[in-house]
Design a protein around this motif. Structure first.
Motif, PDB file in Angstrom:
ATOM      1  N   MET A 111      42.621  54.100  74.674  1.00 46.37           N
ATOM      2  CA  MET A 111      43.500  53.002  74.344  1.00 46.37           C
ATOM      3  C   MET A 111      42.778  52.069  73.382  1.00 46.37           C
ATOM      4  O   MET A 111      41.582  51.864  73.479  1.00 46.37           O
ATOM      5  CB  MET A 111      43.886  52.261  75.614  1.00 46.37           C
ATOM      6  N   GLU A 112      43.527  51.500  72.470  1.00 42.73           N
ATOM      7  CA  GLU A 112      42.967  50.538  71.530  1.00 42.73           C
ATOM      8  C   GLU A 112      43.806  49.269  71.536  1.00 42.73           C
ATOM      9  O   GLU A 112      45.026  49.328  71.642  1.00 42.73           O
ATOM     10  CB  GLU A 112      42.919  51.126  70.120  1.00 42.73           C
ATOM     11  N   ILE A 113      43.115  48.139  71.448  1.00 40.85           N
ATOM     12  CA  ILE A 113      43.801  46.852  71.357  1.00 40.85           C
ATOM     13  C   ILE A 113      43.269  46.095  70.148  1.00 40.85           C
ATOM     14  O   ILE A 113      42.152  46.328  69.693  1.00 40.85           O
ATOM     15  CB  ILE A 113      43.648  46.008  72.636  1.00 40.85           C
ATOM     16  N   VAL A 114      44.089  45.195  69.649  1.00 41.10           N
ATOM     17  CA  VAL A 114      43.730  44.378  68.491  1.00 41.10           C
ATOM     18  C   VAL A 114      43.872  42.913  68.890  1.00 41.10           C
ATOM     19  O   VAL A 114      44.860  42.524  69.505  1.00 41.10           O
ATOM     20  CB  VAL A 114      44.639  44.687  67.275  1.00 41.10           C
ATOM     21  N   ILE A 115      42.877  42.122  68.528  1.00 41.65           N
ATOM     22  CA  ILE A 115      42.931  40.675  68.743  1.00 41.65           C
ATOM     23  C   ILE A 115      43.038  40.040  67.363  1.00 41.65           C
ATOM     24  O   ILE A 115      42.168  40.210  66.515  1.00 41.65           O
ATOM     25  CB  ILE A 115      41.678  40.172  69.473  1.00 41.65           C
ATOM     26  N   VAL A 160      46.287  39.079  71.910  1.00 36.46           N
ATOM     27  CA  VAL A 160      45.888  40.447  72.214  1.00 36.46           C
ATOM     28  C   VAL A 160      47.136  41.321  72.220  1.00 36.46           C
ATOM     29  O   VAL A 160      48.127  40.995  72.864  1.00 36.46           O
ATOM     30  CB  VAL A 160      45.188  40.519  73.590  1.00 36.46           C
ATOM     31  N   ALA A 161      47.072  42.442  71.503  1.00 31.10           N
ATOM     32  CA  ALA A 161      48.219  43.354  71.434  1.00 31.10           C
ATOM     33  C   ALA A 161      47.714  44.789  71.350  1.00 31.10           C
ATOM     34  O   ALA A 161      46.630  45.034  70.817  1.00 31.10           O
ATOM     35  CB  ALA A 161      49.062  43.030  70.207  1.00 31.10           C
ATOM     36  N   PRO A 162      48.496  45.728  71.874  1.00 34.34           N
ATOM     37  CA  PRO A 162      48.116  47.136  71.691  1.00 34.34           C
ATOM     38  C   PRO A 162      48.152  47.482  70.212  1.00 34.34           C
ATOM     39  O   PRO A 162      48.936  46.933  69.450  1.00 34.34           O
ATOM     40  CB  PRO A 162      49.181  47.923  72.455  1.00 34.34           C
ATOM     41  N   SER A 163      47.290  48.391  69.814  1.00 32.37           N
ATOM     42  CA  SER A 163      47.214  48.776  68.405  1.00 32.37           C
ATOM     43  C   SER A 163      48.420  49.618  68.021  1.00 32.37           C
ATOM     44  O   SER A 163      48.646  50.683  68.580  1.00 32.37           O
ATOM     45  CB  SER A 163      45.925  49.556  68.159  1.00 32.37           C
ATOM     46  N   VAL A 191      38.145  51.230  76.473  1.00 26.30           N
ATOM     47  CA  VAL A 191      39.149  50.585  75.626  1.00 26.30           C
ATOM     48  C   VAL A 191      38.440  50.128  74.356  1.00 26.30           C
ATOM     49  O   VAL A 191      37.442  49.410  74.421  1.00 26.30           O
ATOM     50  CB  VAL A 191      39.786  49.370  76.344  1.00 26.30           C
ATOM     51  N   GLU A 232      38.266  47.817  71.308  1.00 26.53           N
ATOM     52  CA  GLU A 232      38.786  46.480  71.035  1.00 26.53           C
ATOM     53  C   GLU A 232      38.411  46.070  69.610  1.00 26.53           C
ATOM     54  O   GLU A 232      37.243  46.029  69.264  1.00 26.53           O
ATOM     55  CB  GLU A 232      38.154  45.522  72.043  1.00 26.53           C
ATOM     56  N   ASN A 250      38.512  43.054  67.223  1.00 30.59           N
ATOM     57  CA  ASN A 250      38.708  41.618  67.154  1.00 30.59           C
ATOM     58  C   ASN A 250      38.707  41.219  65.684  1.00 30.59           C
ATOM     59  O   ASN A 250      37.659  41.055  65.076  1.00 30.59           O
ATOM     60  CB  ASN A 250      37.609  40.883  67.927  1.00 30.59           C
TER      61      ASN A 250
END
Length: 115
Positions: free
Chosen positions: A1-5, A10-13, A42, A44, A46
């Motif tokens: 899983m990847e997320i973007v800040i 914070v949101a899923p990519s 995960v 992340e 940023n």
């Protein structure tokens, strides 16, 4: 899983991040030697701080492996506690393969009873 800040949110990519750090984080995560690490990793991104890290939920709280921003710098292992981020350790990974970096991350978490 990847997320973007981005912008403090914070949101899923939704789209694939194509920075060199993002590609390296994906390769490292693919070589994590233990299934529980691979499952819980995960990535992340940023964008506010221009950093990429691999985050794990551990018994002590979230631990991030902050990738170096350029060749010659160190990987930082950071514990995000209630009192703020704290560096638990660093290691140089410029001459190491992504498989060796993944093994070092795994051993760091295992020997400290975090994962």
């Amino acid at each position: 899983m990847e997320i973007v800040i981005c912008g403090g949110k914070v949101a899923p990519s939704a789209v694939e991040i194509t920075t060199p750090q993002a590609a390296k984080a994906r390769r490292i995560a693919n070589f994590l030697p233990r299934p529980e690490l691979l499952r819980d990793a995960v990535i992340e991104h940023n964008q506010d701080d221009n950093t990429t890290s691999i985050r794990f939920e551990t018994t002590a709280g979230p631990i991030r492996i902050l990738l170096p921003v350029a060749q010659g710098f160190e990987f930082h292992i950071i514990h995000d506690s209630e009192t703020g981020p704290r560096i638990l350790g660093t290691f140089r990974g410029t001459s190491l393969s992504v498989r060796a970096v993944a093994f070092r991350i795994s051993e760091f978490l295992r020997t400290r009873g975090l994962k």
